[in-house]
Write a protein that holds these residues in place. Structure first.
Motif, PDB file in Angstrom:
ATOM      1  N   THR A 109       1.510  -0.192   8.260  1.00  0.00           N
ATOM      2  CA  THR A 109       2.620   0.787   7.477  1.00  0.00           C
ATOM      3  C   THR A 109       3.872  -0.308   7.102  1.00  0.00           C
ATOM      4  O   THR A 109       4.499  -0.699   8.292  1.00  0.00           O
ATOM      5  CB  THR A 109       2.729   1.938   8.013  1.00  0.00           C
ATOM      6  OG1 THR A 109       1.698   2.831   8.348  1.00  0.00           O
ATOM      7  CG2 THR A 109       3.649   2.767   7.050  1.00  0.00           C
ATOM      8  N   LYS A 110       3.951  -0.559   6.123  1.00  0.00           N
ATOM      9  CA  LYS A 110       5.085  -1.364   5.674  1.00  0.00           C
ATOM     10  C   LYS A 110       5.191  -2.565   6.352  1.00  0.00           C
ATOM     11  O   LYS A 110       6.337  -3.279   7.111  1.00  0.00           O
ATOM     12  CB  LYS A 110       6.640  -0.567   5.812  1.00  0.00           C
ATOM     13  CG  LYS A 110       6.515   0.523   4.864  1.00  0.00           C
ATOM     14  CD  LYS A 110       8.076   1.318   4.668  1.00  0.00           C
ATOM     15  CE  LYS A 110       8.025   2.349   3.930  1.00  0.00           C
ATOM     16  NZ  LYS A 110       7.870   2.180   2.552  1.00  0.00           N
ATOM     17  N   HIS A 219       7.223   6.382   6.025  1.00  0.00           N
ATOM     18  CA  HIS A 219       6.510   6.169   4.647  1.00  0.00           C
ATOM     19  C   HIS A 219       6.549   7.761   4.192  1.00  0.00           C
ATOM     20  O   HIS A 219       6.983   8.779   4.644  1.00  0.00           O
ATOM     21  CB  HIS A 219       4.844   6.008   4.853  1.00  0.00           C
ATOM     22  CG  HIS A 219       4.119   7.197   5.859  1.00  0.00           C
ATOM     23  ND1 HIS A 219       4.519   7.604   7.048  1.00  0.00           N
ATOM     24  CD2 HIS A 219       3.465   8.115   5.248  1.00  0.00           C
ATOM     25  CE1 HIS A 219       3.547   8.453   7.245  1.00  0.00           C
ATOM     26  NE2 HIS A 219       2.979   8.705   6.212  1.00  0.00           N
ATOM     27  N   GLU A 340       6.531  -5.607  -0.041  1.00  0.00           N
ATOM     28  CA  GLU A 340       6.322  -4.331  -0.153  1.00  0.00           C
ATOM     29  C   GLU A 340       5.171  -3.815  -1.126  1.00  0.00           C
ATOM     30  O   GLU A 340       5.451  -4.271  -1.849  1.00  0.00           O
ATOM     31  CB  GLU A 340       7.552  -3.269   0.128  1.00  0.00           C
ATOM     32  CG  GLU A 340       7.324  -1.829   0.469  1.00  0.00           C
ATOM     33  CD  GLU A 340       8.592  -1.098   0.826  1.00  0.00           C
ATOM     34  OE1 GLU A 340       8.541   0.108   0.910  1.00  0.00           O
ATOM     35  OE2 GLU A 340       9.686  -1.882   0.679  1.00  0.00           O
ATOM     36  N   GLN A 343       5.278   1.447  -4.942  1.00  0.00           N
ATOM     37  CA  GLN A 343       5.905   2.660  -4.733  1.00  0.00           C
ATOM     38  C   GLN A 343       6.001   3.208  -5.925  1.00  0.00           C
ATOM     39  O   GLN A 343       6.161   2.875  -6.846  1.00  0.00           O
ATOM     40  CB  GLN A 343       7.293   2.399  -3.972  1.00  0.00           C
ATOM     41  CG  GLN A 343       7.324   1.432  -2.709  1.00  0.00           C
ATOM     42  CD  GLN A 343       6.579   2.223  -1.456  1.00  0.00           C
ATOM     43  OE1 GLN A 343       6.873   3.588  -1.322  1.00  0.00           O
ATOM     44  NE2 GLN A 343       5.836   1.418  -0.757  1.00  0.00           N
TER      45      GLN A 343
END
Length: 351
Positions: A109-110, A219, A340, A343
């Motif tokens: 995650t990330k 997140h 990243e 988003q």
């Protein structure tokens, strides 16, 4: 303690605090009025409560939700039996970049590895994956097919029974969200005709360095709504909108924790908010949870609803194809990326 695998180590600004703030104020909403349709006043109050929770927190808990306790106990017991097996056995149903369902033990995650193991299963299979919304008729089979382990023997039946209960509750919640926005109760139904909603069984083992790692990094959920059941071991934290503080969600027996995802944030044109959350680990107790993610059809074009936009309140997001979006997001689950992942903010229209 031994040497720590650097893949698990969070950046200093994201590392968990050993002390925490318990989330006083996170709404607890009684869904009893859903079962008493003749009490109009109570139902209207419920709709208002849902709307306020979506605006102020993006998170809330529900009680008297109608999901049989027996179903919840069975999924938790079955989950524990599955994860208690050897890695060799669990990896017989391992997910990959092409097979997106099943068991996995090295998710990111990330760009930081999570301290957890998971098993994912979908509500409907197989699913056709559109290459894009411009060519929605040109479809190819993706790896959206459930992989069922041989053990425990009741695993498949238990999972299928549970996910049906989650779907029913999720649609009730979506109807309440719609009404709270001044929309018809069934306004969102069409987006889920060929849904790719799924349940994830989470196992967070005991962690020898809980001050450095997270079970699940910070997140926001990208779908419509998430329904989280957990075993009672604390760990979920929510980033409060008004001050940026991380607060621990208090466990309420038999309640479900609900959070709003990015789909609703966009559909509502920022009227409702999706918020960051994360999962802590500890050095004394393992933790289990079993969230249900309500996700629209892969062919869905997500954009602010026409009814909620006008000249004074223009659309704040560009339209995006849901299937392409989650395909991009899923790629970053399997390995560290140089940048990243995609988003929702990438689709925000500059003011």
């Amino acid at each position: 303690m031994g040497e720590v695998d650097p893949a698990f180590i969070q950046e200093p600004e994201n590392r968990p605090r050993i002390s925490y703030i318990e989330g006083e104020g996170i709404p607890v909403i009684d869904l009893s009025p859903l079962h008493s349709p003749n009490d109009v006043s109570a139902f209207e109050s419920l709709v208002k409560e849902i709307g306020n929770a979506c605006k102020d927190w993006g998170f809330f808990q529900v009680i008297n939700h109608g999901v049989p306790l027996e179903k919840r106990q069975k999924i938790e017991k079955t989950s524990k039996r599955f994860f208690a097996q050897s890695l060799e056995e669990k990896r017989k149903v391992k997910k990959t970049e092409k097979l997106v369902l099943g068991y996995y033990d090295s998710e990111y995650t990330k760009n930081v590895r999570d301290w957890k193991e998971v098993f994912d299963f979908i509500i409907e299979e197989p699913t056709l994956f559109p290459n894009s919304h411009e060519s929605a008729n040109d479809k190819e089979l993706a790896g959206w097919t459930n992989l069922w382990p041989e053990y425990p023997p009741e695993f498949r039946e238990t999972c299928q029974e549970y996910i049906q209960e989650m779907e029913k509750l999720a649609f009730k919640l979506m109807e309440l969200v719609a009404l709270s926005l001044g929309l018809p109760a069934d306004r969102f139904h069409g987006f889920f005709k060929d849904q790719v909603s799924y349940v994830r069984l989470n196992y967070y083992p005991i962690c020898p360095f809980p001050h450095l790692a997270l079970g699940l990094g910070r997140h926001k959920d990208s779908g419509a709504v998430t329904i989280l059941g957990e075993d009672g071991v604390p760990g979920l934290e929510v980033k409060r909108r008004k001050n940026g503080e991380w607060v621990r969600v208090k466990h309420i027996p038999d309640a479900y924790i609900i959070n709003i995802g990015d789909n609703i944030k966009v559909w509502s044109n920022d009227e409702y908010e999706s918020v960051e959350h994360r999962v802590m680990v500890n050095s004394e107790k393992e933790r289990y949870s079993y969230p249900f993610f309500l996700l629209p059809a892969l062919s869905t074009v997500v954009e602010p609803l026409e009814e909620l936009t006008n000249e004074q309140n223009p659309a704040k997001y560009r339209a995006y194809n849901w299937g392409e979006f989650i395909s991009n997001r899923n790629q970053s689950n399997y390995q560290k990326q140089k940048v990243e992942n995609l988003q929702i903010s990438d689709f925000k229209i500059p003011e």
